[in-house]
Design a protein around this motif. Structure first.
Motif, PDB file in Angstrom:
ATOM      1  N   VAL A  65      68.869  39.268  50.664  1.00  0.00           N
ATOM      2  CA  VAL A  65      69.054  39.138  49.381  1.00  0.00           C
ATOM      3  C   VAL A  65      69.579  37.814  48.716  1.00  0.00           C
ATOM      4  O   VAL A  65      68.886  36.949  48.001  1.00  0.00           O
ATOM      5  CB  VAL A  65      69.743  40.189  48.569  1.00  0.00           C
ATOM      6  N   GLY A  66      70.755  37.427  49.587  1.00  0.00           N
ATOM      7  CA  GLY A  66      71.302  36.017  49.270  1.00  0.00           C
ATOM      8  C   GLY A  66      70.574  34.945  49.739  1.00  0.00           C
ATOM      9  O   GLY A  66      70.067  34.016  48.953  1.00  0.00           O
ATOM     10  N   PHE A  67      69.959  35.088  51.036  1.00  0.00           N
ATOM     11  CA  PHE A  67      69.134  34.083  51.471  1.00  0.00           C
ATOM     12  C   PHE A  67      67.720  33.857  50.804  1.00  0.00           C
ATOM     13  O   PHE A  67      67.147  32.585  50.307  1.00  0.00           O
ATOM     14  CB  PHE A  67      68.694  34.302  52.879  1.00  0.00           C
ATOM     15  N   GLY A  68      67.328  35.106  50.283  1.00  0.00           N
ATOM     16  CA  GLY A  68      65.944  35.002  49.465  1.00  0.00           C
ATOM     17  C   GLY A  68      66.202  34.314  47.978  1.00  0.00           C
ATOM     18  O   GLY A  68      65.456  33.522  47.464  1.00  0.00           O
ATOM     19  N   ARG A  69      67.262  34.472  47.399  1.00  0.00           N
ATOM     20  CA  ARG A  69      67.773  33.830  46.272  1.00  0.00           C
ATOM     21  C   ARG A  69      67.951  32.245  46.364  1.00  0.00           C
ATOM     22  O   ARG A  69      67.413  31.546  45.364  1.00  0.00           O
ATOM     23  CB  ARG A  69      68.951  34.574  45.761  1.00  0.00           C
ATOM     24  N   ILE A  70      68.414  31.829  47.419  1.00  0.00           N
ATOM     25  CA  ILE A  70      68.600  30.671  47.455  1.00  0.00           C
ATOM     26  C   ILE A  70      67.111  29.753  47.922  1.00  0.00           C
ATOM     27  O   ILE A  70      66.770  28.817  47.355  1.00  0.00           O
ATOM     28  CB  ILE A  70      69.171  30.303  48.844  1.00  0.00           C
ATOM     29  N   CYS A  71      66.307  30.427  48.559  1.00  0.00           N
ATOM     30  CA  CYS A  71      65.122  30.100  48.866  1.00  0.00           C
ATOM     31  C   CYS A  71      64.143  29.956  47.598  1.00  0.00           C
ATOM     32  O   CYS A  71      63.516  28.884  47.213  1.00  0.00           O
ATOM     33  CB  CYS A  71      64.137  30.839  49.764  1.00  0.00           C
ATOM     34  N   LYS A  72      64.225  30.764  46.787  1.00  0.00           N
ATOM     35  CA  LYS A  72      63.510  30.755  45.521  1.00  0.00           C
ATOM     36  C   LYS A  72      63.947  30.040  44.646  1.00  0.00           C
ATOM     37  O   LYS A  72      63.298  29.342  43.880  1.00  0.00           O
ATOM     38  CB  LYS A  72      63.520  32.169  44.856  1.00  0.00           C
ATOM     39  N   LYS A  73      65.323  29.582  44.497  1.00  0.00           N
ATOM     40  CA  LYS A  73      65.989  28.638  43.604  1.00  0.00           C
ATOM     41  C   LYS A  73      65.594  27.236  44.069  1.00  0.00           C
ATOM     42  O   LYS A  73      65.243  26.201  43.285  1.00  0.00           O
ATOM     43  CB  LYS A  73      67.336  28.720  43.675  1.00  0.00           C
ATOM     44  N   VAL A  74      65.587  27.008  45.466  1.00  0.00           N
ATOM     45  CA  VAL A  74      65.174  25.700  45.876  1.00  0.00           C
ATOM     46  C   VAL A  74      63.666  25.518  45.662  1.00  0.00           C
ATOM     47  O   VAL A  74      63.421  24.337  45.263  1.00  0.00           O
ATOM     48  CB  VAL A  74      65.496  25.559  47.501  1.00  0.00           C
TER      49      VAL A  74
END
Length: 319
Positions: A65-74
């Protein structure tokens, strides 16, 4: 003075706006990535017990979940949370129909399919139900926006109920009995849909628990069939174990969430009021010393608590 709520016809309300194709596509990718990641646990740790895999899967879920949020933000994209929930339910259902179903009795098969259909219908309903939006032509709107609690209560219980309306920055509306905005369902939880919200959570828990039970039967039988080393059964078993771990994690936190809302109903308090009670004057009570002198500090008090029986009656009959 609080700003008046912005008017939105029902079909123009933000929660009714269609999610973009890109957001739904991102949600679809997120579902596959999440479920694929869970499938890797039994693949790389084949000798581990289910109880060992469960805490590992919880940690893995937080990382994903954390990694997904970072990727989507980038990347500058965002997923649709309601689409993610729906697609996850659909994914679980497809795994059941294509893999698990052949190991389940006809009666259990019928029950589980009914549970999934009820959950899907409930998802649509919770996203479309009016949680209790207050419009400018609602009775007592100007009063509850501008008046203190004492003046509101003097006008009767109807205006007292209006006083508990809170502004939702996502829906851009005041909501009667505002509990919280649920991003997973894309709607506020308020006076008119709070009971249905709890019922839907119970439906989720029952369907996910049923899936775990059905998946357990399949894994037990596949373990016996897998003695000849057929790879297709091993792959199916890992997929089922991954989805079973995911569903069990959902059951654990949803049960806690249900218990919290039952407690709130018994105490006649909302989640928003409990978390942000210092923002609302009616929940503040001045601290008095033993000498009878008031201190500058305040403590929490619930002016709406009328006893468990009365609180539950008002909660279940709220309109």
């Amino acid at each position: 003075m609080v700003e008046p709520a912005e008017e939105f016809p029902l079909h123009q309300n933000p929660k009714w706006k269609k999610h973009s194709i890109a957001s739904c596509f991102v949600s679809l990718i997120s579902v596959f990535v999440t479920q694929f990641t869970f499938t890797l646990l039994p693949l790389f740790l084949p000798g581990s017990s289910f109880l060992t895999l469960l805490p590992l899967s919880a940690v893995l879920l937080l990382i994903v979940v954390g990694f997904g949020r970072i990727c989507k933000k980038v990347a500058g994209v965002r997923a649709s949370a309601p689409a993610f929930v729906f697609l996850t339910v659909f994914f679980i259902w497809v795994v059941y129909l294509t893999v698990i179903r052949r190991a389940i009795s006809s009666f259990v098969d019928v029950v589980f399919n009914i549970e999934i259909i009820v959950v899907i219908v409930g998802l649509y309903r919770i996203m479309s139900l009016d949680p209790g939006f207050v419009t400018h032509n609602s009775s007592g709107h100007d009063l509850f926006v501008q008046s203190p609690l004492s003046e509101v209560e003097s006008q009767g219980e109807v205006f007292a109920a209006h006083r508990r309306a809170k502004y939702c920055k996502y829906c851009k509306k005041y909501v009667l009995g505002f509990d919280h905005h649920c991003p997973a369902f894309g709607n506020c939880i308020g006076q008119r849909n709070h009971v249905f919200f709890i019922v839907l959570l119970v439906g989720f828990v029952l369907s996910e628990a049923s899936y775990v039970g059905c998946a357990s039967q399949f894994t037990a039988k596949s373990q016996t069939l897998n003695e000849d080393g057929r790879e297709e059964i091993t792959t199916s078993r890992n997929l089922v174990l991954g989805t079973m771990l995911f569903c069990l994690i959902q059951v654990l936190w949803q049960v806690v969430f249900i218990l919290w809302h039952v407690y709130c109903a018994c105490s006649n308090i909302k989640t928003d009021e409990w978390i942000n009670w210092e923002k609302y004057p009616e929940f503040k009570d001045k601290v008095i010393s033993h000498a009878g002198q008031e201190h500058s500090g305040t403590q929490f008090t619930n002016p709406y608590d009328k006893g468990i029986v009365t609180n539950l009656k008002e909660f279940l009959t709220a309109k």
